[in-house]
Design an enzyme around this catalytic site. Structure first.
Site, mmCIF file in Angstrom:
data_model
loop_
_atom_site.group_PDB
_atom_site.id
_atom_site.type_symbol
_atom_site.label_atom_id
_atom_site.label_comp_id
_atom_site.label_asym_id
_atom_site.label_seq_id
_atom_site.Cartn_x
_atom_site.Cartn_y
_atom_site.Cartn_z
ATOM 1 N N GLU A 24 7.003 -4.560 -4.305
ATOM 2 C CA GLU A 24 6.191 -3.427 -3.876
ATOM 3 C C GLU A 24 5.514 -2.795 -5.088
ATOM 4 O O GLU A 24 6.047 -2.846 -6.197
ATOM 5 C CB GLU A 24 7.063 -2.372 -3.208
ATOM 6 N N HIS A 71 12.132 3.063 4.384
ATOM 7 C CA HIS A 71 12.255 4.340 3.685
ATOM 8 C C HIS A 71 13.229 5.241 4.430
ATOM 9 O O HIS A 71 12.984 5.657 5.559
ATOM 10 C CB HIS A 71 10.922 5.067 3.511
ATOM 11 N N HIS A 89 10.565 -2.419 -6.519
ATOM 12 C CA HIS A 89 9.335 -1.636 -6.639
ATOM 13 C C HIS A 89 9.168 -1.224 -8.101
ATOM 14 O O HIS A 89 9.517 -0.120 -8.494
ATOM 15 C CB HIS A 89 9.413 -0.394 -5.737
#
Length: 257
Positions: A73, A201, A43
Protein backbone atom coordinates in the site's frame (compact mmCIF):
# COMPACT_ATOMS: atom_id res chain seq x y z
CA UNK A 1 -14.19 -17.21 1.09
CA UNK A 2 -12.80 -13.82 2.05
CA UNK A 3 -9.00 -13.91 2.27
CA UNK A 4 -6.98 -12.53 5.18
CA UNK A 5 -3.92 -10.39 4.52
CA UNK A 6 -2.09 -9.49 7.72
CA UNK A 7 -0.62 -6.00 7.90
CA UNK A 8 2.69 -6.18 9.77
CA UNK A 9 3.36 -2.44 10.02
CA UNK A 10 2.94 -2.47 13.80
CA UNK A 11 5.75 -4.99 14.18
CA UNK A 12 8.02 -2.46 12.49
CA UNK A 13 6.75 0.31 14.77
CA UNK A 14 7.87 -1.71 17.81
CA UNK A 15 11.23 -2.45 16.24
CA UNK A 16 11.85 1.14 15.24
CA UNK A 17 10.97 2.42 18.71
CA UNK A 18 14.18 0.87 20.03
CA UNK A 19 16.32 0.52 16.94
CA UNK A 20 17.98 -2.75 16.01
CA UNK A 21 16.22 -5.70 14.44
CA UNK A 22 13.72 -6.90 17.08
CA UNK A 23 10.93 -7.73 16.82
CA UNK A 24 11.68 -9.19 13.42
CA UNK A 25 9.13 -8.23 10.76
CA UNK A 26 9.94 -11.18 8.52
CA UNK A 27 9.70 -13.67 11.37
CA UNK A 28 6.33 -12.22 12.39
CA UNK A 29 5.06 -12.47 8.82
CA UNK A 30 6.22 -16.07 8.62
CA UNK A 31 4.36 -16.86 11.85
CA UNK A 32 1.16 -15.36 10.40
CA UNK A 33 1.54 -17.36 7.20
CA UNK A 34 2.25 -20.54 9.14
CA UNK A 35 -1.02 -20.00 11.02
CA UNK A 36 -2.87 -19.85 7.70
CA UNK A 37 -2.97 -16.18 6.69
CA UNK A 38 -3.41 -15.87 2.95
CA UNK A 39 -1.06 -12.94 2.46
CA UNK A 40 0.91 -10.07 3.95
CA UNK A 41 0.21 -6.35 3.68
CA UNK A 42 2.69 -3.53 4.21
CA UNK A 43 2.36 0.23 3.89
CA UNK A 44 5.80 1.80 3.56
CA UNK A 45 5.68 5.55 4.11
CA UNK A 46 8.20 8.11 2.88
CA UNK A 47 9.03 9.12 6.47
CA UNK A 48 10.08 5.51 7.23
CA UNK A 49 8.08 5.55 10.47
CA UNK A 50 7.44 1.79 10.33
CA UNK A 51 7.89 -0.51 7.32
CA UNK A 52 10.97 0.40 5.31
CA UNK A 53 11.87 -0.44 1.71
CA UNK A 54 14.32 -3.13 2.85
CA UNK A 55 11.48 -4.78 4.80
CA UNK A 56 9.36 -4.79 1.66
CA UNK A 57 12.17 -6.43 -0.29
CA UNK A 58 12.66 -9.09 2.38
CA UNK A 59 8.93 -9.79 2.66
CA UNK A 60 8.70 -10.03 -1.11
CA UNK A 61 11.23 -12.86 -1.04
CA UNK A 62 9.23 -14.67 1.65
CA UNK A 63 5.85 -14.31 -0.02
CA UNK A 64 7.17 -15.26 -3.45
CA UNK A 65 8.90 -18.33 -2.00
CA UNK A 66 5.71 -19.44 -0.25
CA UNK A 67 3.41 -18.67 -3.16
CA UNK A 68 1.26 -16.19 -1.23
CA UNK A 69 0.35 -12.63 -1.98
CA UNK A 70 2.17 -9.48 -0.95
CA UNK A 71 -0.02 -6.37 -0.92
CA UNK A 72 1.95 -3.12 -0.92
CA UNK A 73 0.00 0.00 0.00
CA UNK A 74 1.08 3.58 -0.46
CA UNK A 75 0.57 7.05 -1.83
CA UNK A 76 1.56 7.02 -5.52
CA UNK A 77 1.77 10.82 -5.55
CA UNK A 78 4.41 11.07 -2.80
CA UNK A 79 7.81 11.98 -4.29
CA UNK A 80 10.91 9.88 -3.60
CA UNK A 81 13.28 11.04 -0.89
CA UNK A 82 16.26 9.80 1.06
CA UNK A 83 15.72 6.13 1.91
CA UNK A 84 12.44 5.93 0.00
CA UNK A 85 12.54 5.34 -3.77
CA UNK A 86 8.89 6.19 -4.37
CA UNK A 87 5.87 3.90 -4.44
CA UNK A 88 5.99 2.89 -8.09
CA UNK A 89 9.75 2.39 -8.06
CA UNK A 90 9.47 0.10 -5.04
CA UNK A 91 6.65 -1.86 -6.68
CA UNK A 92 8.78 -2.19 -9.81
CA UNK A 93 11.51 -3.77 -7.68
CA UNK A 94 9.39 -6.29 -5.78
CA UNK A 95 6.43 -6.83 -8.14
CA UNK A 96 3.76 -7.37 -5.46
CA UNK A 97 0.65 -9.34 -6.33
CA UNK A 98 -1.41 -6.29 -5.38
CA UNK A 99 -0.66 -2.59 -5.20
CA UNK A 100 -3.18 -0.63 -3.13
CA UNK A 101 -3.09 3.10 -3.81
CA UNK A 102 -3.91 5.29 -0.80
CA UNK A 103 -4.01 9.13 -0.74
CA UNK A 104 -2.31 9.57 2.64
CA UNK A 105 -0.02 12.44 3.54
CA UNK A 106 3.04 12.49 5.78
CA UNK A 107 1.13 14.27 8.54
CA UNK A 108 -1.47 11.52 8.88
CA UNK A 109 -1.05 9.06 11.74
CA UNK A 110 -2.88 6.50 9.63
CA UNK A 111 -4.91 6.36 6.42
CA UNK A 112 -8.20 8.13 7.03
CA UNK A 113 -9.83 8.86 3.66
CA UNK A 114 -10.11 7.57 0.13
CA UNK A 115 -9.55 9.13 -3.27
CA UNK A 116 -11.66 11.98 -4.62
CA UNK A 117 -12.32 10.79 -8.15
CA UNK A 118 -13.50 14.22 -9.29
CA UNK A 119 -9.96 15.46 -8.58
CA UNK A 120 -7.68 12.42 -8.75
CA UNK A 121 -8.84 10.34 -11.72
CA UNK A 122 -6.55 11.73 -14.40
CA UNK A 123 -3.55 11.75 -12.07
CA UNK A 124 -4.21 8.11 -11.24
CA UNK A 125 -4.74 6.90 -14.80
CA UNK A 126 -1.06 6.64 -15.91
CA UNK A 127 0.03 5.28 -12.52
CA UNK A 128 -2.56 2.49 -12.66
CA UNK A 129 -1.35 1.65 -16.17
CA UNK A 130 2.27 1.49 -15.01
CA UNK A 131 1.46 -0.82 -12.12
CA UNK A 132 -0.62 -3.12 -14.30
CA UNK A 133 2.26 -3.29 -16.79
CA UNK A 134 4.37 -4.58 -13.87
CA UNK A 135 1.85 -7.38 -13.37
CA UNK A 136 0.30 -5.91 -10.21
CA UNK A 137 -3.39 -6.11 -9.43
CA UNK A 138 -4.40 -2.52 -8.60
CA UNK A 139 -6.78 -1.57 -5.79
CA UNK A 140 -7.87 1.98 -4.91
CA UNK A 141 -8.68 3.05 -1.36
CA UNK A 142 -12.16 4.60 -1.21
CA UNK A 143 -14.59 6.00 1.32
CA UNK A 144 -17.84 4.13 1.86
CA UNK A 145 -20.50 6.13 0.07
CA UNK A 146 -18.07 7.84 -2.28
CA UNK A 147 -19.07 9.09 -5.71
CA UNK A 148 -17.43 8.30 -9.03
CA UNK A 149 -16.58 4.61 -8.74
CA UNK A 150 -17.10 4.29 -12.47
CA UNK A 151 -13.90 6.29 -12.90
CA UNK A 152 -11.94 3.65 -11.00
CA UNK A 153 -13.09 1.07 -13.50
CA UNK A 154 -12.48 3.31 -16.51
CA UNK A 155 -8.83 3.92 -15.59
CA UNK A 156 -8.16 0.20 -15.26
CA UNK A 157 -8.27 -0.49 -11.53
CA UNK A 158 -9.10 -4.07 -10.61
CA UNK A 159 -10.50 -3.53 -7.13
CA UNK A 160 -11.41 -0.99 -4.52
CA UNK A 161 -10.65 -1.20 -0.82
CA UNK A 162 -13.44 0.19 1.31
CA UNK A 163 -12.14 2.30 4.20
CA UNK A 164 -13.87 0.68 7.18
CA UNK A 165 -12.72 3.06 9.93
CA UNK A 166 -16.12 4.82 10.22
CA UNK A 167 -17.89 1.45 10.37
CA UNK A 168 -15.59 0.30 13.19
CA UNK A 169 -16.24 3.50 15.14
CA UNK A 170 -19.99 3.12 14.68
CA UNK A 171 -19.89 -0.53 15.72
CA UNK A 172 -17.97 0.39 18.86
CA UNK A 173 -20.61 3.03 19.64
CA UNK A 174 -23.34 0.40 19.31
CA UNK A 175 -25.10 1.29 16.05
CA UNK A 176 -23.40 0.58 12.75
CA UNK A 177 -26.58 0.54 10.66
CA UNK A 178 -25.85 3.68 8.67
CA UNK A 179 -22.17 2.91 8.18
CA UNK A 180 -22.95 -0.60 6.99
CA UNK A 181 -25.51 0.73 4.52
CA UNK A 182 -22.85 2.95 2.95
CA UNK A 183 -20.42 0.02 2.75
CA UNK A 184 -23.12 -2.16 1.17
CA UNK A 185 -23.94 0.49 -1.43
CA UNK A 186 -20.32 1.05 -2.34
CA UNK A 187 -19.63 -2.67 -2.66
CA UNK A 188 -22.69 -3.15 -4.88
CA UNK A 189 -21.77 -0.21 -7.10
CA UNK A 190 -18.19 -1.43 -7.41
CA UNK A 191 -19.27 -4.89 -8.48
CA UNK A 192 -21.71 -3.37 -10.99
CA UNK A 193 -18.72 -1.64 -12.62
CA UNK A 194 -16.74 -4.88 -12.67
CA UNK A 195 -14.53 -4.05 -9.70
CA UNK A 196 -13.61 -6.51 -6.95
CA UNK A 197 -14.09 -5.41 -3.34
CA UNK A 198 -11.52 -5.44 -0.54
CA UNK A 199 -11.94 -3.87 2.89
CA UNK A 200 -9.70 -2.68 5.66
CA UNK A 201 -8.98 -0.37 8.57
CA UNK A 202 -9.89 -0.97 12.21
CA UNK A 203 -11.49 -4.32 11.50
CA UNK A 204 -11.16 -6.61 14.51
CA UNK A 205 -12.45 -9.84 16.00
CA UNK A 206 -15.23 -7.80 17.57
CA UNK A 207 -16.61 -6.38 14.33
CA UNK A 208 -15.39 -8.48 11.39
CA UNK A 209 -18.24 -11.00 11.54
CA UNK A 210 -20.84 -8.22 11.59
CA UNK A 211 -19.19 -6.49 8.65
CA UNK A 212 -18.98 -9.58 6.45
CA UNK A 213 -22.51 -10.66 7.30
CA UNK A 214 -23.78 -7.34 5.96
CA UNK A 215 -21.31 -6.75 3.11
CA UNK A 216 -21.08 -10.08 1.28
CA UNK A 217 -18.59 -11.13 -1.38
CA UNK A 218 -15.64 -9.17 0.00
CA UNK A 219 -12.57 -10.71 -1.62
CA UNK A 220 -9.95 -9.71 0.96
CA UNK A 221 -9.59 -7.96 4.29
CA UNK A 222 -6.30 -6.49 5.41
CA UNK A 223 -6.01 -6.31 9.18
CA UNK A 224 -3.06 -5.09 11.20
CA UNK A 225 -3.54 -2.79 14.17
CA UNK A 226 -6.23 -4.82 15.94
CA UNK A 227 -4.70 -8.18 15.05
CA UNK A 228 -1.25 -7.28 16.37
CA UNK A 229 -2.79 -5.78 19.51
CA UNK A 230 -4.87 -8.90 20.14
CA UNK A 231 -1.82 -11.06 19.52
CA UNK A 232 -0.04 -9.41 22.46
CA UNK A 233 -2.42 -11.38 24.67
CA UNK A 234 -3.11 -14.54 22.68
CA UNK A 235 -0.10 -14.87 20.37
CA UNK A 236 0.09 -14.49 16.61
CA UNK A 237 -0.75 -18.09 15.79
CA UNK A 238 -3.91 -18.20 17.90
CA UNK A 239 -5.04 -14.74 16.80
CA UNK A 240 -4.64 -15.41 13.10
CA UNK A 241 -6.51 -18.69 13.46
CA UNK A 242 -9.38 -16.93 15.21
CA UNK A 243 -9.69 -14.51 12.31
CA UNK A 244 -9.71 -17.42 9.90
CA UNK A 245 -12.53 -19.02 11.89
CA UNK A 246 -14.55 -15.83 11.52
CA UNK A 247 -13.86 -15.79 7.78
CA UNK A 248 -14.87 -19.44 7.56
CA UNK A 249 -18.16 -18.61 9.28
CA UNK A 250 -17.40 -20.81 12.31
CA UNK A 251 -17.68 -17.80 14.60
CA UNK A 252 -20.65 -15.65 13.68
CA UNK A 253 -19.64 -12.48 15.48
CA UNK A 254 -16.96 -11.18 17.71
CA UNK A 255 -14.18 -12.57 19.81
CA UNK A 256 -14.21 -15.95 21.51
CA UNK A 257 -13.37 -16.21 25.20
Amino acid sequence: MTLLSVNVNKIAVLRNSRGGAEPDVVRAAQACLAAGAHGITVHPRPDLRHIRPDDVRALSSVTHAQGVELNVEGNPFAPPRSGYPGFLALCDEVRPAQATLVPDGDSQITSDHGFDFSRDTERLRPLVAELKAMGCRVSLFVDAGCEGLEHAAHIGADRIEIYTGPFAEAALAGDATGALALCQRTAQEARAFGLGVNAGHDLSQDNLGQFLANVPDVLEVSIGHALIGEALYAGLDTTVRRYLEILDGQVATGRRD
